[in-house]
Design an enzyme around this catalytic site. Sequence first.
Site, PDB file in Angstrom:
ATOM      1  N   LYS A 215       0.861  -1.178   0.000  1.00  0.00           N
ATOM      2  CA  LYS A 215       0.000   0.000   0.000  1.00  0.00           C
ATOM      3  C   LYS A 215       0.898   1.229   0.000  1.00  0.00           C
ATOM      4  CE  LYS A 215      -3.577   2.430   2.565  1.00  0.00           C
ATOM      5  NZ  LYS A 215      -4.559   2.371   3.649  1.00  0.00           N
ATOM      6  N   LYS A 268      -2.099  -1.546  -3.922  1.00  0.00           N
ATOM      7  CA  LYS A 268      -2.954  -0.373  -3.890  1.00  0.00           C
ATOM      8  C   LYS A 268      -2.117   0.888  -3.992  1.00  0.00           C
ATOM      9  CE  LYS A 268      -5.809   2.136  -0.691  1.00  0.00           C
ATOM     10  NZ  LYS A 268      -6.361   2.212   0.624  1.00  0.00           N
TER      11      LYS A 268
HETATM   12  C1  PBG Z   1      -7.185   3.902   5.263  1.00  0.00           C
HETATM   13  C2  PBG Z   1      -7.543   3.655   3.854  1.00  0.00           C
HETATM   14  C3  PBG Z   1      -7.339   4.530   2.790  1.00  0.00           C
HETATM   15  C4  PBG Z   1      -7.889   3.926   1.678  1.00  0.00           C
HETATM   16  C5  PBG Z   1      -8.383   2.682   2.072  1.00  0.00           C
HETATM   17  N1  PBG Z   1      -8.152   2.526   3.432  1.00  0.00           N
HETATM   18  C6  PBG Z   1      -6.787   5.883   2.740  1.00  0.00           C
HETATM   19  C7  PBG Z   1      -5.509   6.215   3.336  1.00  0.00           C
HETATM   20  O1  PBG Z   1      -4.616   5.388   3.496  1.00  0.00           O
HETATM   21  O2  PBG Z   1      -5.388   7.393   3.679  1.00  0.00           O
HETATM   22  C8  PBG Z   1      -7.900   4.550   0.329  1.00  0.00           C
HETATM   23  C9  PBG Z   1      -8.935   4.070  -0.589  1.00  0.00           C
HETATM   24  C10 PBG Z   1      -9.232   4.979  -1.714  1.00  0.00           C
HETATM   25  O3  PBG Z   1      -8.568   6.021  -1.935  1.00  0.00           O
HETATM   26  O4  PBG Z   1     -10.174   4.648  -2.425  1.00  0.00           O
HETATM   27  N2  PBG Z   1      -6.330   3.027   5.837  1.00  0.00           N
HETATM   28 ZN    ZN Z   2      -5.849   3.883   7.888  1.00  0.00          ZN
END
Ligand code: PBG
Ligand code: ZN
Length: 343
Positions: A215, A268
């Site tokens: 991520k 992601k």
């Molecule tokens: C939080 C989380 C995020 C997303 C999914 N879970 C955002 C972040 O890390 O700030 C992003 C999903 C998206 O942008 O569609 N842990």
């Molecule tokens: Zn988070």
Amino acid sequence: MKSTIAKSTDSAANAHATSSGHFPHLRLRRLRGSAEIRSMLQETHLRKEQLIYPLFITEAAGIKKPISSMPGIHQQSIDAALFEIEEVAGLGLTSVILFGIPDEKDPEARGAWSENGVVQTATRQIKERFPNIVVVADTCLCEYMSHGHCGVVADGQVLNDPSLAVLAKTAVSQAQAGADLIAPSDMMDGRVAAFRAALDAHGYEHVPIMAYSAKFASSMYGPFREAAESAPSFGDRTAYQMNPANAREAMREIELDIQEGADIVMIKPALPYLDLIREARTLFKLPIAAYNVSGEYAMVKAASQKGWLDERRVVTEILTSIKRAGADLIITYHAKDMAGWLS
Ligand code: PBG
Ligand code: ZN
């Protein structure tokens, strides 16, 4: 003698090449001549069962509030979400991923792990009404923490090890509520092992973990943070989410999550990281998920609304490319639209 044999083999290969291996004998357009032939030879297909639709659930009732940067997506209370899931199921989709927006945020993220938390309550109600819908619980603390970070904070730092217990407790409470799949998205080290141990200790050894393994600290989460009200109040997430420039490190993250017991690994965002989806597909045997994130959705929606892109064709091409790269599952805000187009 030896060289003669080698020579004749060479010329046989050459003769074969000239008769069938090159233009004008070889014409790849032959297999593109009609819609029917093109369809027969399509290599990659989208299936509704492989699309996961995200829902942003608030407390109270009767709430359905549009998210301005994500046209078509709402913050909604459980009653409204149940209506939408009826629609989701009617379209032939089979799974949703839940994000909770609690009324109260605090430094212990109580809303994340309390038995009556918004995701726990939503999960129970969804499974009761729609037992065949696969409910994925995103497990993180940022939506529930007053500071908006994904872990426990002290002295301006996001602490790794103290976050694990809170996250694992959250995962157990989600499994208890009936979540079918637990999806840690916090990026703390060791969380998959901590989740597996905690789930097993509470009798949820059958509940799989889909880890947000690679991520990235991406610029593409902006609309999500509006939707989930989860923007950090200070700093950013670069001390725990990955540097977008690092491919080898992404494979290490995935490898570690597999060793710790992940059942599905995730990459992601999706589109800017197709190379990593492909690499992971080549290196690992586990199912791979890709998250087609909010910013990717917002870009397509904005350009489509301006009439600059044909939304249906663009979304079909993007989701197909994510599958072609090697993803088995795609989390996408386009899921409902795509399911409609696939019908
Ligand atoms: C939080 C989380 C995020 C997303 C999914 N879970 C955002 C972040 O890390 O700030 C992003 C999903 C998206 O942008 O569609 N842990
Ligand atoms: Zn988070």
